[in-house]
Design a protein around this motif. Sequence first.
Motif, short mmCIF file in Angstrom:
data_model
loop_
_atom_site.label_atom_id
_atom_site.label_comp_id
_atom_site.label_asym_id
_atom_site.label_seq_id
_atom_site.Cartn_x
_atom_site.Cartn_y
_atom_site.Cartn_z
N HIS A 283 0.79 -1.20 -0.04
CA HIS A 283 0.26 0.14 0.01
C HIS A 283 0.76 1.21 -0.05
CE1 HIS A 283 -4.27 -0.13 0.29
NE2 HIS A 283 -4.08 -1.69 0.81
N VAL A 284 1.78 1.31 0.80
CA VAL A 284 2.73 2.68 1.19
C VAL A 284 3.36 2.77 -0.34
CG1 VAL A 284 4.75 3.36 2.29
CG2 VAL A 284 2.85 2.28 3.67
N LEU A 285 3.76 1.54 -0.89
CA LEU A 285 4.62 1.92 -1.97
C LEU A 285 3.92 1.99 -3.07
CD1 LEU A 285 7.44 -1.16 -1.38
CD2 LEU A 285 7.69 1.40 -1.58
N ARG A 286 2.78 1.71 -3.44
CA ARG A 286 1.84 2.01 -4.38
C ARG A 286 1.69 3.63 -4.18
NH1 ARG A 286 -1.66 -2.02 -3.30
NH2 ARG A 286 -0.76 -4.02 -4.41
N LEU A 287 1.51 4.16 -3.21
CA LEU A 287 1.43 5.57 -2.75
C LEU A 287 2.64 6.39 -3.32
CD1 LEU A 287 -0.28 5.93 0.49
CD2 LEU A 287 -1.26 6.16 -1.57
N LEU A 288 3.88 5.80 -3.31
CA LEU A 288 5.28 6.42 -3.51
C LEU A 288 5.64 6.23 -5.02
CD1 LEU A 288 7.30 5.51 -0.60
CD2 LEU A 288 6.52 7.61 -1.19
N ILE A 289 5.41 4.91 -5.48
CA ILE A 289 5.66 4.69 -6.84
C ILE A 289 4.72 4.35 -7.94
CG2 ILE A 289 8.38 4.41 -6.25
CD1 ILE A 289 7.67 1.46 -6.46
N GLY A 290 3.55 4.03 -7.35
CA GLY A 290 2.45 4.01 -8.41
C GLY A 290 2.41 2.23 -8.25
N PRO A 291 1.23 1.72 -9.04
CA PRO A 291 0.86 0.26 -8.97
C PRO A 291 1.71 -0.53 -10.13
CG PRO A 291 -0.60 1.46 -10.39
CD PRO A 291 0.34 2.26 -9.91
N GLU A 292 2.51 -0.03 -10.68
CA GLU A 292 3.43 -0.69 -11.97
C GLU A 292 4.16 -1.89 -11.36
OE1 GLU A 292 5.28 -2.43 -14.34
OE2 GLU A 292 4.64 -0.70 -15.75
N HIS A 293 3.53 -3.20 -11.52
CA HIS A 293 4.27 -4.26 -10.89
C HIS A 293 5.69 -4.51 -10.89
CE1 HIS A 293 0.07 -5.14 -9.88
NE2 HIS A 293 0.53 -5.74 -8.99
N ARG A 294 6.04 -4.15 -12.05
CA ARG A 294 7.65 -4.38 -12.24
C ARG A 294 8.68 -3.65 -11.21
NH1 ARG A 294 7.55 -3.99 -18.39
NH2 ARG A 294 6.00 -2.42 -17.99
N ARG A 295 8.18 -2.30 -10.88
CA ARG A 295 8.95 -1.70 -9.76
C ARG A 295 8.29 -1.93 -8.38
NH1 ARG A 295 7.22 4.01 -12.82
NH2 ARG A 295 8.78 3.75 -14.44
N LEU A 296 7.02 -2.24 -8.48
CA LEU A 296 6.43 -2.36 -7.04
C LEU A 296 6.88 -3.81 -6.31
CD1 LEU A 296 4.09 -1.36 -5.09
CD2 LEU A 296 2.56 -3.04 -6.27
N LEU A 297 7.14 -4.85 -7.04
CA LEU A 297 7.42 -5.94 -6.37
C LEU A 297 8.91 -6.06 -5.77
CD1 LEU A 297 5.69 -8.58 -8.93
CD2 LEU A 297 4.92 -8.04 -6.74
#
Lengths: 351, 270
Positions: A283-297
């Motif tokens: 959740h926190v990371l989606r706020l910071l860098i968005g939901p794009e999974h290649r970055r999120l994971l």
Amino acid sequence: MTEDRGRAVSVFAGLGLLVSAILLLSLGLGAISIPPMRILDILGGGSGSSDPTWARDALVVLNLRLPRTLLGLMVGAGLAVSGALMQGLFRNPLADPALVGVSAGAGLAAAAVIVLGDRVLAALSIPGSMPYLALPAAAFLGGLATTYGLYRVATRSGRISVATMLLAGIALAALTGALTGLLVFASNDRQLRDLTFWSLGSLSGATWTKVATSAPAILPILLTVPFLGRGLNALVLGEAEAFHLGIAVERLKRIVIVLVALAVGAGVAAAGVIGFVGLVVPHVLRLLIGPEHRRLLPACALLGGALLVLADIIARLVVAPAELPIGIVTAIVGAPVFLWLLLGRGALADA
Amino acid sequence: MPECLRADGLAYAVAGRHLVEDIDLTIEPGRIHAIVGPNGAGKSTLLRLLSGELTPSRGGVRYGGEPIGAIPPWRLAVMRAVMPQAQRLAFPFSAAQLARIGLDGIGRGLSRRARDAIVDDSLRRADADHLAHQAYPTLSGGEQARVQFARALCQLAAGRTLAMQQVLFLDEPTASLDLRHQTALLDVAAELAATGTAIVAILHDLNLAAAYADTLVVMQAGRIVARGTPATVMRDELVAAVFGVPWRVGQVQEGGRPFILPRKTASARS
């Protein structure tokens, strides 16, 4: 797009610094404080034979704190990545390994070994007590069995119904919770302490053996992360859409489920049930860098590991020389953070 | 007659009930095929069968002579793109990120510059370039539809480097669009058709279908009951029999395209 990339780079740099700083803290703080320079010396294989405290510090760092820290990093990273994967798979930002019963199943199996293990051994007239390895093995198998059962319930003619799986997960979590409660009811004082310890989570039993037995189950999910992002991005649009985009959907779902079962089962086996990491970190990371999974994971792996080690530091220090169960720390911090996220971002819960 | 997609004796049954049956259909390159019919006629099911999403219980679909079941998903994605009906998304992807998902898989061989150009161009053609940095869940239904259209365009553009023959499936693409965007979207589809792409669109608006379609496919109760050019297919008797309304089909002078005007039903008259 460019500003996006710039932002992602700075977030990853920040996460790298955070992980390094927390590692040094975790290796340095405790009953004996060890300064960062000496830690780096010890890790670098240096030999400060002139100093009488060197050998003691090296022993503490290498045999006690390093395995504990590594275990925390691995378990935290595994939980956070598992959470992000489950949320992508269920197309619901509120999904979590604990929610679909993986953690509960693992916890129930562990509780069964703690409470019933000795009686079973006595009934079979095998002398001695349960071998230590039985506990993590049971937790791991429990997690896997729950996931597989869930998968079977939710699969209709080769397709997984996400809604059925979520609801079945809630039912399974309730059932395993009740059975665990039954075991608590039947346990004696010593077993009760063990159960509490297990159900609230702790890294205090970390040894190199534990690190070595958890790694084969948790590392696969961390190493396959770069290859799962693209498929998950498509899967978030819907299963039909992912298929239209060229993703082998059923295979991807199976891979994700097995990886999550492995990582969560091994995490529970090594450190007990630890909540909220899989929910709050993505959740926190989606706020910071968005939901794009290649970055999120990958970001989830870094932040999840760092936060769990930080929670462990807090658990060790606040009531020293005793220790708090780490699950209490993650819940006390994680639950309010999660509520705050829900309040501030109503759209996220709109799913 | 050239064909890029062919269905033979297609049938699909769920729990013993046939949703579509006896479908023989040829999709030709460079033409717009509009599928029309009342609710429950099996239009969406037919589209899902043709796109490979559903496996037929009888009959088969062939792309360029190759049975669809033998084509792996990634290669199918090169040959056809699908614009789904409007849908919700729980994650705050930006419109540009969402469109880019269309070419992530099959555009891996392209340079980053080429991919950026495709995304920009697709968003512009779908009239969604001004939405690029907005979060998809916050867009209106019509805006979301245009972003999904841009995603399908991205997929086609990326696949064009690998496939000779492409099909674009549109499932009620104009359902939530205003008049200007309805024709804008179908104009883009017509441009694609002019360059050889086959278009298969489910349309509810008979006038849009009549204005844009090269071939009108009329479905009723799971079967194709008529097909041909709009002028030959759209007749008073057919409209009455299939859609159950007694409206008269008129004809616009230029090009002789038919149209139909709604009329208040007699029994509802006060």
